[in-house]
Design an enzyme around this catalytic site. Structure first.
Site, PDB file in Angstrom:
ATOM      1  N   THR A  31      -7.391  28.424  51.175  1.00  0.00           N
ATOM      2  CA  THR A  31      -6.098  28.579  50.499  1.00  0.00           C
ATOM      3  C   THR A  31      -4.987  28.963  51.461  1.00  0.00           C
ATOM      4  OG1 THR A  31      -7.163  29.203  48.436  1.00  0.00           O
ATOM      5  CG2 THR A  31      -4.915  29.954  48.727  1.00  0.00           C
TER       6      THR A  31
ATOM      7  N   ASP B 178     -11.532  22.903  51.981  1.00  0.00           N
ATOM      8  CA  ASP B 178     -11.791  23.923  50.969  1.00  0.00           C
ATOM      9  C   ASP B 178     -13.191  24.451  51.285  1.00  0.00           C
ATOM     10  OD1 ASP B 178     -10.978  24.375  47.652  1.00  0.00           O
ATOM     11  OD2 ASP B 178     -12.905  25.041  48.438  1.00  0.00           O
ATOM     12  N   SER B 179     -13.382  25.753  51.259  1.00  0.00           N
ATOM     13  CA  SER B 179     -14.666  26.271  51.759  1.00  0.00           C
ATOM     14  C   SER B 179     -15.845  25.916  50.871  1.00  0.00           C
ATOM     15  CB  SER B 179     -14.597  27.776  52.010  1.00  0.00           C
ATOM     16  OG  SER B 179     -14.625  28.503  50.817  1.00  0.00           O
ATOM     17  N   SER B 180     -15.592  25.395  49.663  1.00  0.00           N
ATOM     18  CA  SER B 180     -16.710  24.892  48.846  1.00  0.00           C
ATOM     19  C   SER B 180     -17.377  23.705  49.536  1.00  0.00           C
ATOM     20  CB  SER B 180     -16.205  24.435  47.483  1.00  0.00           C
ATOM     21  OG  SER B 180     -15.482  25.458  46.871  1.00  0.00           O
TER      22      SER B 180
ATOM     23  N   THR C  51     -11.904  31.723  50.916  1.00  0.00           N
ATOM     24  CA  THR C  51     -12.634  32.911  50.456  1.00  0.00           C
ATOM     25  C   THR C  51     -13.911  32.566  49.698  1.00  0.00           C
ATOM     26  OG1 THR C  51     -11.320  32.972  48.422  1.00  0.00           O
ATOM     27  CG2 THR C  51     -10.559  34.324  50.265  1.00  0.00           C
TER      28      THR C  51
ATOM     29  N   THR D  14     -19.261  40.580  49.849  1.00  0.00           N
ATOM     30  CA  THR D  14     -19.404  39.541  48.841  1.00  0.00           C
ATOM     31  C   THR D  14     -18.072  39.380  48.122  1.00  0.00           C
ATOM     32  OG1 THR D  14     -20.819  38.779  47.029  1.00  0.00           O
ATOM     33  CG2 THR D  14     -20.273  41.100  47.007  1.00  0.00           C
TER      34      THR D  14
ATOM     35  N   GLN E 290     -30.442  41.251  40.035  1.00  0.00           N
ATOM     36  CA  GLN E 290     -29.202  40.859  39.370  1.00  0.00           C
ATOM     37  C   GLN E 290     -28.149  41.968  39.477  1.00  0.00           C
ATOM     38  OE1 GLN E 290     -30.103  39.246  35.426  1.00  0.00           O
ATOM     39  NE2 GLN E 290     -31.846  38.149  36.278  1.00  0.00           N
ATOM     40  N   CYS E 291     -28.554  43.124  40.036  1.00  0.00           N
ATOM     41  CA  CYS E 291     -27.596  44.224  40.228  1.00  0.00           C
ATOM     42  C   CYS E 291     -26.818  44.010  41.519  1.00  0.00           C
ATOM     43  CB  CYS E 291     -28.317  45.567  40.327  1.00  0.00           C
ATOM     44  SG  CYS E 291     -29.205  45.999  38.832  1.00  0.00           S
TER      45      CYS E 291
HETATM   46  N1  ASP Z   1     -11.113  27.319  47.164  1.00  0.00           N
HETATM   47  C1  ASP Z   1     -10.556  28.067  48.273  1.00  0.00           C
HETATM   48  C2  ASP Z   1     -11.529  28.026  49.432  1.00  0.00           C
HETATM   49  O1  ASP Z   1     -12.486  28.738  49.422  1.00  0.00           O
HETATM   50  C3  ASP Z   1     -10.284  29.457  47.879  1.00  0.00           C
HETATM   51  C4  ASP Z   1      -9.732  30.328  48.974  1.00  0.00           C
HETATM   52  O2  ASP Z   1      -9.537  29.944  50.083  1.00  0.00           O
HETATM   53  O3  ASP Z   1      -9.464  31.487  48.678  1.00  0.00           O
HETATM   54  O4  ASP Z   1     -11.323  27.272  50.345  1.00  0.00           O
END
Ligand code: ASP
Length: 343
Positions: free
Chosen positions: A17, A59-61, A91, A161, A269-270
């Site tokens: 982002t 995009d980090s995805s 992020t 995290t 899961q905690c």
């Molecule tokens: N979708 C974005 C990414 O991870 C979100 C971000 O950068 O905060 O690339």
């Protein structure tokens, strides 16, 4: 008399982002702002000499093990010229990438700091400037490890995290105190790792055939059997509490999986606390069936460590033993007695 040399920091740009633009109508998408980040942190040059390199613009995805290796290789190639490196990263998967680099970069003797932003740097109400400037300062400190700077803290990367989609305090370190807190004063609040002494090496690749699955009350282990049948080489199970699974069917399924050569890691899961498979019957049965617990690790740290160990050809008992040994302060060796919850 000559002035003391300024610290030198490299900005390694991978996307996120921070450098995105919105093309109305439409979602945020990577743009050329990436190449123009430096003008937005004008003034920083009074304290730090900054250079920038564009590694990718994603995009980090869309970032995965191949990019982790490219990042680690770029760090190893460039770091001798710099006091530290800042990796600009989305992020969404920043914690995953930070874990990967913390395992790959053996013998690190100076900081590698990930940062990013919740709002693009070209927006007036951006958090990018604050994060970038402070990350650059952290990259000049005696913190010779892979960190994440976000909001107002430097976290150990493999303990952090993402906990918020919208907050400017997007990260948390559930079982480990932040390393640095930035307020009016700069406070060194945690214990960094000691610097590596034998030179930097980039180690290992990653096995991608790893899945994370979550136990649901009353649900049987068919999902685990399906993961094994469809070729998973490693499975992270998010059990309940200290790492417990329902006792009737799950341990049998875990045993079949480990006998088939699939490595099973049992997480919780905690968010906080330490997984202890010896604490209850459900965890003990899973451990006897071949599962290894995650100690105080985050889900990201545990999953990436499993990918990294499998990527080095490990499996079975050797992988279980290696999984319990701390590589980069990720908390795998911590027990309920030694690991504190934060606050
Ligand atoms: N979708 C974005 C990414 O991870 C979100 C971000 O950068 O905060 O690339």
């Amino acid at each position: 008399m000559t002035a003391p040399a300024k610290p030198r920091v490299l900005f390694l740009y991978t996307g996120g982002t921070l450098g995105m633009l919105r093309r109305d109508p439409g979602p945020l998408a990577p743009s050329h702002v990436a190449e123009d980040v430096l003008p937005y942190v004008r003034g920083l040059e009074a304290e730090v000499d900054v250079e920038a390199e564009l590694l990718c613009n994603l995009d980090s995805s869309d970032i995965g093990p191949g990019h982790w290796t490219a990042m680690a290789t770029a760090v190893a190639r460039r770091i001798p010229e710099f006091t530290g490196i800042v990796i600009l990263h989305g992020t969404d998967t920043m914690a995953w990438s930070a874990c990967a680099l913390s395992y790959m970069l053996r013998g690190l003797d100076r900081p590698v700091v990930f940062t990013g932003a919740q709002r693009p740097i070209a927006f007036v109400r951006t958090d990018a400037r604050n994060n970038l400037i402070h990350a650059a300062l952290c990259a000049t400190m005696q913190v010779p490890e892979v960190g994440i700077y976000f909001g107002r803290r430097l976290y150990r990367g493999n303990r952090a995290t993402k906990i918020s989609i919208q907050s400017y305090e997007a990260f948390e370190s559930p079982t480990f105190r932040p390393l640095v807190e930035m307020g009016v004063a700069i406070r060194h609040t945690g214990n960094p790792l000691p610097p590596g002494e034998s030179g930097l090496r980039v180690t290992g690749g990653f096995e991608s055939r790893v899945v994370v699955l979550q136990v649901v009350p009353g649900a049987g282990p068919a999902i685990l059997d399906a993961a094994v049948q469809t070729g998973a080489r490693g499975v992270v199970i998010r059990g309940f509490g200290a790492g417990n699974v329902p006792q009737d069917l799950w341990p049998g399924s875990i045993r079949r999986a480990t006998e088939a050569g699939v490595s099973i890691v049992l997480h919780s899961q905690c968010l906080r606390g330490v997984v202890d498979l010896g604490a209850y019957e459900g965890g003990r049965a899973a451990m006897e069936a071949g599962a290894v617990g995650t100690g105080a690790m985050t889900l990201e740290a545990a999953t990436v460590k499993l990918m990294w160990l499998l990527g080095q050809g490990m499996g079975g008992g050797a992988l279980r033993d290696a999984f319990r040994v701390d590589v980069a302060g990720e908390g795998s060796a911590e027990t309920g007695e030694t690991a504190g919850e934060r606050e």
